[in-house]
Design a protein around this motif. Structure first.
Motif, short mmCIF file in Angstrom:
data_model
loop_
_atom_site.label_atom_id
_atom_site.label_comp_id
_atom_site.label_asym_id
_atom_site.label_seq_id
_atom_site.Cartn_x
_atom_site.Cartn_y
_atom_site.Cartn_z
N ALA A 55 1.13 -1.38 -0.10
CA ALA A 55 0.33 0.08 0.01
C ALA A 55 0.89 1.29 0.13
CB ALA A 55 -0.89 -0.22 1.16
N ALA A 56 2.21 1.29 0.47
CA ALA A 56 3.00 2.59 1.35
C ALA A 56 3.41 2.82 -0.70
CB ALA A 56 3.75 2.01 1.35
N THR A 57 3.71 1.76 -1.28
CA THR A 57 4.41 1.35 -2.55
C THR A 57 3.40 2.05 -3.71
OG1 THR A 57 5.98 0.17 -1.67
CG2 THR A 57 5.84 -0.15 -4.02
N LYS A 58 2.21 1.64 -3.84
CA LYS A 58 1.21 1.99 -4.50
C LYS A 58 1.02 3.20 -4.51
CE LYS A 58 -3.81 2.12 -5.50
NZ LYS A 58 -5.36 1.54 -4.94
N ARG A 59 0.72 4.29 -3.21
CA ARG A 59 0.60 5.74 -3.01
C ARG A 59 1.91 6.26 -3.56
NH1 ARG A 59 0.95 5.41 2.65
NH2 ARG A 59 -1.03 4.25 2.60
N LEU A 60 3.21 6.21 -3.18
CA LEU A 60 4.38 6.87 -3.76
C LEU A 60 4.46 6.90 -4.91
CD1 LEU A 60 7.36 8.01 -3.52
CD2 LEU A 60 8.28 6.17 -3.15
N LEU A 61 3.95 6.03 -5.98
CA LEU A 61 4.17 5.47 -6.82
C LEU A 61 2.68 6.20 -8.10
CD1 LEU A 61 4.52 1.49 -7.99
CD2 LEU A 61 6.38 3.81 -8.83
N MET A 62 1.92 6.63 -6.91
CA MET A 62 0.52 7.34 -7.46
C MET A 62 0.59 8.85 -7.34
SD MET A 62 -1.56 5.34 -8.78
CE MET A 62 -1.12 4.18 -9.26
N ILE A 63 1.39 9.08 -6.18
CA ILE A 63 1.41 10.57 -6.11
C ILE A 63 3.00 11.26 -7.14
CG2 ILE A 63 2.81 12.07 -4.72
CD1 ILE A 63 1.87 10.38 -2.24
N SER A 64 3.39 9.79 -7.25
CA SER A 64 4.90 10.77 -8.88
C SER A 64 4.04 10.54 -9.71
CB SER A 64 6.07 8.95 -8.66
OG SER A 64 6.71 9.38 -7.42
N LEU A 65 2.69 9.28 -10.29
CA LEU A 65 2.08 9.56 -11.25
C LEU A 65 1.53 10.61 -12.09
CD1 LEU A 65 2.09 8.19 -14.24
CD2 LEU A 65 -0.13 7.08 -12.14
N TYR A 66 0.54 11.52 -10.97
CA TYR A 66 -0.19 12.97 -10.36
C TYR A 66 0.94 13.98 -10.92
CZ TYR A 66 -3.95 10.09 -8.94
OH TYR A 66 -5.17 9.61 -8.67
N THR A 67 2.23 14.07 -10.06
CA THR A 67 2.94 14.65 -9.87
C THR A 67 3.77 15.25 -11.38
OG1 THR A 67 3.58 15.07 -7.85
CG2 THR A 67 4.60 15.97 -9.33
N PHE A 68 3.82 14.17 -12.01
CA PHE A 68 4.00 14.21 -13.57
C PHE A 68 3.17 14.13 -14.59
CE2 PHE A 68 5.69 11.04 -17.68
CZ PHE A 68 6.08 12.23 -17.86
N THR A 69 1.74 13.61 -14.60
CA THR A 69 0.79 13.92 -14.91
C THR A 69 0.63 16.32 -14.99
OG1 THR A 69 0.34 11.65 -15.29
CG2 THR A 69 -1.84 13.58 -15.59
N LEU A 70 0.53 16.56 -13.66
CA LEU A 70 -0.13 17.69 -13.83
C LEU A 70 1.39 18.44 -14.32
CD1 LEU A 70 -1.70 19.84 -12.58
CD2 LEU A 70 -0.24 19.73 -10.46
N ILE A 71 2.64 18.33 -14.53
CA ILE A 71 3.23 18.33 -14.60
C ILE A 71 3.46 19.19 -16.54
CG2 ILE A 71 6.09 18.91 -14.92
CD1 ILE A 71 6.39 18.15 -12.58
N ILE A 72 3.06 17.39 -16.61
CA ILE A 72 2.90 17.35 -18.24
C ILE A 72 2.09 18.34 -18.81
CG2 ILE A 72 2.11 15.76 -20.81
CD1 ILE A 72 4.80 15.93 -19.61
N LEU A 73 0.62 18.42 -18.17
CA LEU A 73 -0.42 19.40 -18.83
C LEU A 73 -0.05 21.08 -18.46
CD1 LEU A 73 -3.38 17.51 -17.06
CD2 LEU A 73 -2.38 17.79 -19.15
#
Length: 173
Positions: A55-73
């Motif tokens: 669960a902690a690994t999933k949380r870390l990966l999801m935060i990274s994915l959201y951040t990356f997507t936000l920067i791209i947008l």
């Protein structure tokens, strides 16, 4: 008048391109999120990961994915990354000052991350804090505290204690 019409046509074309790219980025985001979740579940089963760790690994990966997507947008819609980095740096600076003011919480959080990364003990292990003469079975490892259970009940131990004292992990019988 022709120049104005031509300018508006270019804006509409750019707007359409921005919308199309945004749609592609969002579709890739959803697909990546689904792929990460599915892969993590498969890896957790394959390698018998602890549920808290997965669960902690999933949380870390999801935060990274959201951040990356936000920067791209932000880039797609013409945002200035220099302003973004300045804002982010300012926010992180304020957070750092706040953490310095509450260093004990920060030390427990860092110790919790180290415990998660190094994995010196796991849930269901029995720990002995030698200097405090305390023994307990690990029932939860949190970011700030680890919950132990003994005959008298459940108690919490700040994570930084595990790096300040000698801790023995009893082998299961």
């Amino acid at each position: 008048m022709e120049q104005l019409t031509e300018f508006i046509g270019k804006l509409e074309t750019n707007y359409f391109i921005q919308l199309a790219i945004t749609l592609v980025v969002l579709i890739l985001f959803i697909a990546s999120r689904w792929l990460i979740q599915k892969s993590l579940k498969r890896l957790a089963r394959k390698f018998s990961y602890d549920l808290n760790r997965a669960a902690a690994t999933k949380r870390l990966l999801m935060i990274s994915l959201y951040t990356f997507t936000l920067i791209i947008l932000v880039i797609v819609w013409g945002g200035d990354l220099n302003n973004l980095w300045i804002s982010l740096g300012s926010i992180l600076g304020v957070i750092a000052i706040g953490f310095f003011a509450i260093w004990s919480i920060l030390s427990n959080i860092v110790a919790g991350i180290i415990i998660y990364t190094i994995n010196p003990f796991k849930i269901t292990d029995t720990l002995v804090l030698v200097e405090k003469e305390v023994t307990g079975k690990v029932i939860d490892i949190g970011l700030i505290y680890t919950k132990l259970e003994d005959k008298e009940g459940i108690f919490t131990v700040p994570n930084n204690i595990f790096f300040q004292q000698i801790v023995k992990v009893k082998k299961p019988k």
